[in-house]
Design a protein around this motif. Sequence first.
Motif, PDB file in Angstrom:
ATOM      1  N   UNK A 100      68.935  16.347 -44.054  1.00 40.44           N
ATOM      2  CA  UNK A 100      69.889  15.332 -43.592  1.00 40.44           C
ATOM      3  C   UNK A 100      70.173  14.327 -44.695  1.00 40.44           C
ATOM      4  N   UNK A 101      69.124  13.921 -45.405  1.00 36.30           N
ATOM      5  CA  UNK A 101      69.256  12.983 -46.515  1.00 36.30           C
ATOM      6  C   UNK A 101      70.234  13.504 -47.563  1.00 36.30           C
ATOM      7  N   UNK A 134      61.027  13.347 -37.108  1.00 36.23           N
ATOM      8  CA  UNK A 134      61.525  14.714 -37.204  1.00 36.23           C
ATOM      9  C   UNK A 134      60.799  15.396 -38.365  1.00 36.23           C
ATOM     10  N   UNK A 135      60.758  16.729 -38.381  1.00 34.70           N
ATOM     11  CA  UNK A 135      60.084  17.434 -39.477  1.00 34.70           C
ATOM     12  C   UNK A 135      60.640  17.011 -40.833  1.00 34.70           C
ATOM     13  N   UNK A 136      59.762  16.907 -41.801  1.00 39.02           N
ATOM     14  CA  UNK A 136      60.162  16.419 -43.123  1.00 39.02           C
ATOM     15  C   UNK A 136      61.264  17.259 -43.769  1.00 39.02           C
ATOM     16  N   UNK A 137      61.211  18.595 -43.707  1.00 37.58           N
ATOM     17  CA  UNK A 137      62.308  19.385 -44.292  1.00 37.58           C
ATOM     18  C   UNK A 137      63.663  19.060 -43.661  1.00 37.58           C
ATOM     19  N   UNK A 176      66.996  16.615 -56.536  1.00 32.92           N
ATOM     20  CA  UNK A 176      66.068  16.366 -57.641  1.00 32.92           C
ATOM     21  C   UNK A 176      65.184  15.153 -57.386  1.00 32.92           C
ATOM     22  N   UNK A 177      65.674  14.220 -56.565  1.00 30.70           N
ATOM     23  CA  UNK A 177      64.922  12.984 -56.308  1.00 30.70           C
ATOM     24  C   UNK A 177      63.850  13.139 -55.234  1.00 30.70           C
ATOM     25  N   UNK A 178      63.837  14.258 -54.528  1.00 29.14           N
ATOM     26  CA  UNK A 178      62.894  14.430 -53.422  1.00 29.14           C
ATOM     27  C   UNK A 178      61.434  14.289 -53.852  1.00 29.14           C
ATOM     28  N   UNK A 208      55.486   8.256 -49.233  1.00 20.90           N
ATOM     29  CA  UNK A 208      54.768   9.193 -48.375  1.00 20.90           C
ATOM     30  C   UNK A 208      54.387   8.612 -47.036  1.00 20.90           C
ATOM     31  N   UNK A 209      53.865   7.390 -47.019  1.00 17.89           N
ATOM     32  CA  UNK A 209      53.431   6.765 -45.761  1.00 17.89           C
ATOM     33  C   UNK A 209      54.607   6.530 -44.822  1.00 17.89           C
ATOM     34  N   UNK A 210      55.700   6.031 -45.369  1.00 20.71           N
ATOM     35  CA  UNK A 210      56.872   5.760 -44.539  1.00 20.71           C
ATOM     36  C   UNK A 210      57.483   7.060 -44.027  1.00 20.71           C
ATOM     37  N   UNK A 211      57.536   8.075 -44.885  1.00 27.01           N
ATOM     38  CA  UNK A 211      58.110   9.356 -44.470  1.00 27.01           C
ATOM     39  C   UNK A 211      57.265  10.036 -43.402  1.00 27.01           C
TER      40      UNK A 211
END
Length: 251
Positions: free
Chosen positions: A46-47, A38-41, A20-22, A30-33
């Motif tokens: 992993x998170x 690795x691909x965001x999904x 829910x926090x995604x 957004x900038x840090x991610x």
Amino acid sequence: MKNLKIAFLLSLVSAIGFIAAIPYLLAIGGDALAMVPIPLPVAMTIFVLQGTIMAFLFSWIGLTFATKVGMDAPVLRKWLYKTGGESFNKKGIIQAVIFGFAATGLLLLLEFAVFQPLLPILAEKAQNVEVSVWAGILTSIQGGVYEEVMVRLFMMTMIVWICSKLFGRNSSPKPWMYWTGIIGAALIFGLGHLPAANVYFGEITPLLFIRTLALNGVAGILFGYLYWKRGLEYAMIAHAIGDIILHGFIK
């Protein structure tokens, strides 16, 4: 075995909270991610998985030692085991709600009356972040459940238990031991936010260091008191209320 059902439930709710926090994480980071190699999904998967495993371990270990020092998740224990524990009571819920609003008020007072006048960058950063109300509200599941499991059920419990072993001489923990756990866990939680603050602001100045500890620690003292006196569930309610207000409606 007497704690596994509660640990599984808390880890399951934590997993829901991570998912829910995604949207909130994508909005503020957004900038840090974008710099993650690795691909965001994959990173988000992993998170969620890592957090869920940690939630189970924190829950299981915390519950194992909590009952040794007079703390617990009494409502969940009664629901899941039908023995011991207690149901929610009106007085406790009212206190949790009051503490949730009080923690929020203290944080806002510190931020707007103390830190923003001294740190103009705070207002600048706030203006650059666009978070929907629903994304902010949904992140309260992670804050209210997982952070309470990690900070109160695990960290605070372990500090109280260690104090009781070192200084208790096999007697029940003294009030100062609980307060040591409350304050110690709150400070550790604040210190744990320093890496994220460093990424967000690009540096950690002495004033940003104090702000990070203060804003993440002051509410923890109230939540820790609730955990001690009422049980983990009441601390979760107070924490979730604070997060709903701060992340959902305070921009």
